[in-house]
Structures are given as C-alpha cells and as structure tokens.
Design an enzyme around this catalytic site. Structure first.
Site, PDB file in Angstrom:
ATOM      1  N   HIS A 228      39.812 -21.728 120.202  1.00  0.00           N
ATOM      2  CA  HIS A 228      39.951 -23.166 119.991  1.00  0.00           C
ATOM      3  C   HIS A 228      40.206 -23.818 121.340  1.00  0.00           C
ATOM      4  O   HIS A 228      41.077 -23.385 122.092  1.00  0.00           O
ATOM      5  CB  HIS A 228      41.098 -23.474 119.032  1.00  0.00           C
ATOM      6  CG  HIS A 228      40.994 -24.848 118.454  1.00  0.00           C
ATOM      7  ND1 HIS A 228      41.259 -25.984 119.174  1.00  0.00           N
ATOM      8  CD2 HIS A 228      40.617 -25.274 117.217  1.00  0.00           C
ATOM      9  CE1 HIS A 228      41.054 -27.053 118.421  1.00  0.00           C
ATOM     10  NE2 HIS A 228      40.663 -26.648 117.224  1.00  0.00           N
ATOM     11  N   HIS A 334      41.279 -18.216 118.165  1.00  0.00           N
ATOM     12  CA  HIS A 334      41.434 -19.021 116.957  1.00  0.00           C
ATOM     13  C   HIS A 334      40.798 -18.413 115.707  1.00  0.00           C
ATOM     14  O   HIS A 334      41.480 -18.212 114.703  1.00  0.00           O
ATOM     15  CB  HIS A 334      40.838 -20.400 117.208  1.00  0.00           C
ATOM     16  CG  HIS A 334      40.952 -21.351 116.058  1.00  0.00           C
ATOM     17  ND1 HIS A 334      42.158 -21.655 115.471  1.00  0.00           N
ATOM     18  CD2 HIS A 334      40.013 -22.079 115.389  1.00  0.00           C
ATOM     19  CE1 HIS A 334      41.974 -22.520 114.497  1.00  0.00           C
ATOM     20  NE2 HIS A 334      40.676 -22.781 114.408  1.00  0.00           N
ATOM     21  N   GLU A 358      37.687 -15.485 106.068  1.00  0.00           N
ATOM     22  CA  GLU A 358      37.565 -15.084 107.465  1.00  0.00           C
ATOM     23  C   GLU A 358      37.384 -13.583 107.632  1.00  0.00           C
ATOM     24  O   GLU A 358      36.855 -13.124 108.644  1.00  0.00           O
ATOM     25  CB  GLU A 358      38.790 -15.559 108.248  1.00  0.00           C
ATOM     26  CG  GLU A 358      38.616 -15.487 109.746  1.00  0.00           C
ATOM     27  CD  GLU A 358      39.773 -16.094 110.522  1.00  0.00           C
ATOM     28  OE1 GLU A 358      39.796 -15.939 111.762  1.00  0.00           O
ATOM     29  OE2 GLU A 358      40.661 -16.716 109.898  1.00  0.00           O
ATOM     30  N   ARG A 369      31.324 -20.705 114.841  1.00  0.00           N
ATOM     31  CA  ARG A 369      31.639 -21.471 113.627  1.00  0.00           C
ATOM     32  C   ARG A 369      31.609 -22.967 113.887  1.00  0.00           C
ATOM     33  O   ARG A 369      32.232 -23.470 114.812  1.00  0.00           O
ATOM     34  CB  ARG A 369      33.028 -21.079 113.117  1.00  0.00           C
ATOM     35  CG  ARG A 369      33.497 -21.868 111.902  1.00  0.00           C
ATOM     36  CD  ARG A 369      34.856 -21.392 111.452  1.00  0.00           C
ATOM     37  NE  ARG A 369      35.895 -21.782 112.391  1.00  0.00           N
ATOM     38  CZ  ARG A 369      36.724 -22.825 112.225  1.00  0.00           C
ATOM     39  NH1 ARG A 369      36.591 -23.607 111.167  1.00  0.00           N
ATOM     40  NH2 ARG A 369      37.662 -23.081 113.107  1.00  0.00           N
TER      41      ARG A 369
END
Length: 533
Positions: A228, A334, A358, A369
């Site tokens: 992230h 992340h 996940e 993603r």
C-alpha cells in the site's frame, strides 16, 4: 473426531459470508484464528467496488480491473466479479446492511485505477468494520453456525486426494482436535503480516496457505505482494493504513521539496494504480534523507475530511498529527495477490477443499489488485462457493463407522509461551525485515539470493529444541517455507509486472509470453494463461 456438514476456517468477511450461505443447507463450523473482529476485512477502510450508478457499467469496471491486473487477470473470473457484484450488494442491503448515502442515493467514492465513482462505503472510512460487524451479527444469531475462536489449523486431513477434515489446536487448552465434514473452505487471509512494516493485523501470516501447501494444494503467483503506497509512517515500523480514498478525495503527494512528484510522470497522478504510486514514493524516499513523503490535505475541506475519514482523523490525532493539513506516509506490505489456486467455484486441486478471499488465487487480481475489489471478491466468490457446495455435494464421510485414525497431540502451554517469547517473536521480526529488504517494492536477483541465504540461516537458528518439536516451532518453520517460496517465485519471474518490479528486468513480457507461477510441493514452474484456463 467430530462430524459437521461444512467447515469454514477463517473469521473474516469471506469466511463469515460463506458460512452464512452454507447454513441455508446444513450445519456449519466456523473456526477463527483469533476473535471475529481481528481480520483484515474488519480493518479495511476503502470500500466495496460495485456498479450501482446508471452512468457506470460492468464493462467499465471490467476494463479498470484488467488494466490494473497488468495482463494476468483471468478474464472470465473478472467478468463474474463485475457482473455479480451489484447483485451481492443488493443482497447485503436487503439483509439490512446500511451503506453511506448522499441525497437519498448510495454515496460513491473514487479510488486509484477506477474511472468512475463506484466505491460503496459505510461509516466513511469504516466500511470493512461495519460490513464485517454486520455479518458477525448474522452469524452469531444463526443456530446452524457454531463459532470456535482461537482455534489454529495445524493440518488438513486428506485421503486419496480428498480433503475430509482438519486438525486444529485449541489454544484455550493447547490440545489438538480433529473435525471432518463434507466440504472444507479455507478463508484464512493472506501473508502480508510476514513483512515489516505491514498494514495487516498480526494473524495474516500465510498459515492457511502453509497447511494447504503441506497437503499438496497448488499455490499461484506468490511473487505478487501489493504494497500500500500510503501507510502512516512510524519509527516503530507499525503501519496504519491511510485509505486510497483520501487521494480519491483530492489529497496530494509531496516530496521533500514540497513538489507533487506524481503529477507530471503519471496520467492519473495520485490516483494511479497502487504499484506505480508505491514505486514512485519509494524512489522519492531513496533519493532523499527522510523515510517518508507527505500526503497533503491542506487544500481540502477540513469538515469534509473529518466527516469522510473519522477513523483516520482520530488515529492521526492520537499520534499528534493533524490529518487536515498533512501527514507522513510510506509504503507497507498490504495485500497478497496470489494464494491457493482455485477455479471459478473456489475449488482447489484437492477435492473437498475450497479457498476464498485473500487466501485464494481466483485470477481476478492478476498482477495487481484494483482498489476495493477485495471486499466484493469475498462476497461474490463466497456466494459462488457456497452455492456450488450445496448443489454439488462431495463424498459424504458420515457413512464411515470408524473415522480414520488421526494422531492428536497435547502441548505444554507454558513451554510453548516461553519459546514464543524467546525465539519465535525475534525470529518473526528477522523474517519480516528480510522480506522487506530482499523481496520488497524493488527486487534484483542478487538481493533475492541473499534473502534466501538469510532465510536458510534463520531456519537453522530455530532448529529442534531437545530433539522435540514444539507447535510454535513447527508453525515458524512453515512460515519460513512460505517466505522461501515467495522469494523463489520472485526469482523465477524475470520481468516486471504489476506489483512485482525487478530492477534487473524492468521490461514487461509481451502478452503472448505472459505466464503465472505455479507451486506444488517443491516444484515451481511457469504456467501460460492458456494452460491455466
């Protein structure tokens, strides 16, 4: 052994929703590694991507997902996601779930990689918590679902290629127990918490992938770990997620000189796909003498920010920061893009064994993603799995008068806890640092090989104690194995694609040479997209 109709392992949104649908047909045993409020789903801030606006279309959602996936998405899986997402959202709303509204209509946010406002949210930035809490309430009041929390799956019970049960450690008693059922669903989450820093809760350590791998299940694409871009920077390494929706509201990324470094390099600027944003921030950090960049919100409405992101604002205030002016951010591990390979109904290569959320690799995410596709994937594929199990019953082991002998162990709780404190915790810290340094945002062959050497030394350093195997030691070895498989898969992919960036192989292979990485046992191979289909 105790018989159930169905067993779901994992208490996040995918596990809760799958158990809820399965309960329409039979009794469900839902096992959670921790409490039901300690999953990745629970802490998800962004929202749930689904087409609910008349000016948006599933075709547009499909295209945004495909672009973000960098040529590795399984197109049929993406089509199913975008077409079924609105129906699953309608189901949630009809059950009583309340999403945020504006002027009597669903309030829709915009996040990186999306070209339309299509992100449903609840409680501003508390979507994951509120949706998960809602499903927890549905599960706890359902008499057909039994919940066991703090149960750790130690192995899958497989015979003749069919999974018929699980062995679990009851962490209240430190005794193993065995359960069997018509179908087993792994909803155990990803492995992002193996890294330091990470936005994940402490239980997202790939343990479900590890037991599946040990049983012979196929893993796919473990080289694709999404970082992230904007986790709140902290000297401690503990990262707090700053939702992509903040940039969707118009926040800027500024470098040391106070310049918007994304604006001129990328067409979508701060709303570029996460892999591009993470690498851009990483590069700025590398060239400067400070370990973060600034997420500037000073030009935005303070009132709007406080209303839209109350959780983030409260956490920043707790840290002595003013969210409405600007905060320090840096990338952190992340989301696990790869996982246990499944077909479009969540089936693995072991009959009777399914994976969702996940933990699963459905092919939706490809090499990267798209923001807010994860929560809706939990719902869409949880529904598909449950309906498939109900409509296509597997072999029923209830006709076995004497279940197969299963060795069950009892561990000494105090000895386990002492070993965890003395060896497991320091080893996991080393593991996290090794992964971030050698299999992080930018990779090279030399660095990856050094990482594998360090993992081997780490494995030797936590060898058997007094020639006896402790449960904690066994789990630690499996986590090291997953880390090794991640590095080996990364070595095998000699290109850059999506969240996987090789500094020594910066180009992306052409479409006709695209492949996925398959792991079965010790064998790691390339699988072309045609072969996978």
């Amino acid at each position: 052994m105790k018989a159930q109709d169905y067993i779901v392992v994992g208490g996040g949104l995918s596990g809760l929703y799958t158990a809820h649908i399965l309960s329409q047909k039979g009794n469900v045993l839902l096992m959670a590694r921790a409490g039901l409020d300690e999953s990745n789903s629970y802490f998800a801030q962004g929202g749930m991507a689904a087409v609910t606006d008349a000016e948006d279309t599933p075709a547009d959602h499909f295209q945004d997902t495909i672009v973000a996936g960098r040529g590795l998405c399984r197109e049929e899986a993406v089509s199913l996601l975008v077409e079924e997402a609105p129906h699953r959202v309608d189901d949630l709303i009809s059950m009583g779930m309340q999403f945020d509204e504006e002027n009597g209509h669903l309030a829709l946010g915009l996040e990186g990689g999306h070209h339309h406002h299509r992100i449903l949210h609840a409680g501003g930035d508390a979507t994951g918590r509120l949706v998960t809490q809602f499903m927890i309430e549905q599960v706890l009041k359902n008499e057909r679902i039994q919940v066991l929390d703090h149960y750790f799956v130690t192995s899958l019970l497989v015979r003749d290629g069919h999974c018929f049960g699980v062995k679990v450690l009851n962490e209240h008693t430190f005794k193993e127990q065995a359960y069997y059922a018509k179908a087993i669903v792994l909803a155990t989450g990803g492995c992002g918490a193996l890294y330091i820093p990470t936005t994940n809760p402490p239980f997202s350590l790939g343990d479900g992938m590890a037991v599946a791998h040990a049983a012979g299940a196929r893993l796919m694409d473990l080289e694709f770990i999404q970082f992230h871009p904007t986790a709140l920077y902290s000297d401690t390494g503990n990262a707090f997620l700053i939702s992509e929706a903040v940039r969707g509201e118009g926040a800027y990324l500024l470098n040391k000189e106070g310049e918007r470094f994304m604006k001129d390099k990328y067409p979508l600027a701060e709303l570029s796909p996460r892999d591009e944003v993470a690498r851009a921030i990483f590069s700025e950090i590398q060239r400067s003498d400070i370990p973060y960049v600034t997420l500037s919100t000073a030009h935005l409405s303070r009132e709007r920010l406080m209303q839209r992101f109350p959780t983030i604002a409260a956490h920043c205030k707790k840290m002595g920061l003013d969210f409405a002016t600007g905060i320090p951010v840096a990338p952190a591990a992340h989301y696990t893009v790869g996982g246990i390979a499944t077909n479009l109904f969540g089936e693995t290569n072991i009959t009777g064994l399914y994976a969702v959320g996940e933990a699963a690799s459905t092919g939706v995410m490809g090499a990267n993603r798209l923001a807010s596709n994860s929560l809706i994937e939990c719902i869409v594929f949880g529904y598909r799995i449950a309906k498939h199990i109900i409509e296509n019953p597997q072999h029923d082991y209830s006709d076995i008068a004497s279940p197969p002998d299963v060795e069950l162990r009892t561990f000494e709780a105090q000895r386990e806890l002492r070993w965890q404190k003395a060896k497991e915790e320091p080893a996991m810290h080393k593991l996290g640092k090794i992964l971030m340094k050698h299999c992080g945002i930018i990779r090279t062959e030399d660095s990856l090989r050094k990482g594998l050497q360090k993992l081997e030394r780490l494995r030797r350093s936590v060898g058997c104690e007094d020639d006896e195997t402790l449960f904690s030691q066994e789990v630690l070895h499996r986590r090291i194995t997953i880390a090794e498989l991640m590095l080996k898969a990364t070595l095998l992919r000699t290109e850059s694609r999506g969240v996987h960036y090789r500094d020594d192989y910066p180009e992306t292979l052409p479409k006709d040479k695209a492949y996925r990485t398959e792991i079965i046992g010790d064998k790691i191979t390339h699988v072309t997209l045609d072969q996978y289909e």
